[in-house]
Design an enzyme around this catalytic site. Structure first.
Site, short mmCIF file in Angstrom:
data_model
loop_
_atom_site.label_atom_id
_atom_site.label_comp_id
_atom_site.label_asym_id
_atom_site.label_seq_id
_atom_site.Cartn_x
_atom_site.Cartn_y
_atom_site.Cartn_z
CD GLU A 114 4.23 -7.34 -2.98
OE1 GLU A 114 5.33 -7.95 -3.46
OE2 GLU A 114 3.30 -8.14 -3.39
CG ASP A 162 7.15 -3.89 -4.21
OD1 ASP A 162 6.27 -4.50 -4.79
OD2 ASP A 162 7.88 -4.71 -3.35
#
Length: 312
Positions: A233, A190
């Site tokens: 993301e 992430d």
């Protein structure tokens, strides 16, 4: 029609060649079956008109040879013969002739036979063209289907495989891992503070960061590893034949690579990544494996980001 005339009678060749050319046909002449085969290999005709009795290769042998070859399967053959006995005609048709004309040759009859041949050859050529067009269309459809399948499994922005592909591939790798008794590790990555990038610089800059990060992943991972965009993301990496120790080393290498290769953007903070790592346990399914990696990722975030946490 493109006609090859085969006869060892020079006067007959000259007369028929002239008459057929006057009737609008393209005519080549040779004096025996051996020369005919050579000419057919060089420039296949639509129609062969051949005498039966010739040396060193007669018309019957010429016809059999043609029918045994893919090149000669579709060539129409008219045999010139001085005999109309039942046995000889059966032999000729068994050898593969399509029609015959008796000698002495009547031009009127021969032209009628050629006209009949022309209709059949035209139909054959039309079918061949249609078949080729269908094959071409089938190849195009196959290529299109492959492209559509690839698009269905590819993230448009980064070019990486998407979440759908990631789940399918992870199921396959987990099954292979069980069968072969080999380790398998999965990591979820992430990008840290990604929302700040979007809020500060806009979504276009955020997209550039995602593309940049995907490139770093591709360049850093091993050839056996599979990197996918998992959503937003988040990225997911499948690492076959990788135990928890090697998985930790690989994840830390990714972490360092992202931090060391900053995109050319005025980011509000250096780009870093948090990673959760999980190594498959016996009997574990994909959902549980991903969940453990996700929990490990949460701990990486909680402990300050820009780090790797391995699931217990």
């Amino acid at each position: 029609m493109k006609i090859l005339l085969v006869d060892d009678d020079a006067m007959l060749l000259l007369r028929l060649s002239k008459q057929l050319k006057q009737a609008g046909h393209q005519v080549e002449t040779v004096k025996d079956g051996k020369a005919a085969l050579k000419k057919i290999l060089e420039c296949p005709p639509q129609l062969v008109i051949t005498d039966w009795h010739m040396q060193p290769l007669d018309g019957l042998t010429l016809c059999r040879t043609l029918r045994d070859s893919p090149l000669g399967e579709s060539i129409y053959v008219i045999m010139l013969t001085a005999s109309e006995t039942e046995d000889e005609l059966v032999r000729a048709f068994d050898a593969g002739i399509d029609d015959y004309v008796t000698k002495p040759v009547s031009l009127r009859v021969l032209l009628a036979r050629i006209k009949s041949a022309q209709r059949i050859v035209s139909l054959q050529e039309a079918l061949t063209r249609e078949h080729a067009a269908l094959e071409h269309r089938a190849r195009e459809l196959e290529l299109l289907n492959r492209k559509l399948e690839q698009l269905a499994h590819t993230d448009f922005l980064t070019g990486l495989p998407n979440r759908r592909y990631a789940i399918e591939r992870l199921n396959q790798e987990l099954a292979e891992s069980r069968r072969g008794g080999r380790p398998l590790s999965v990591m979820i990555l992430d990008l840290d503070h990604f929302k700040r990038i979007n809020d500060t610089l806009g979504h276009e800059a955020g997209d550039r960061v995602l593309v940049h990060s995907a490139r770093i992943l591709r360049e850093t991972l091993r050839s056996c590893d599979v990197a996918c965009r998992f959503g937003g993301e988040e990225f997911l990496v499948i690492a076959p034949d990788t135990d928890s120790h090697d998985g930790k080393r690989l994840a830390e290498r990714l972490c360092h690579a992202i931090a060391a290769n900053q995109p050319e953007l005025p980011l509000p903070a250096p780009l870093t990544v948090s990673i959760g790592l999980a190594t498959a346990s016996p009997g574990e399914d994909v959902k549980t494996l991903i969940h453990r990696a996700d929990v490990a990722l949460y701990h990486s975030k909680e402990q300050g980001r820009n780090r790797v946490t391995a699931a217990a």
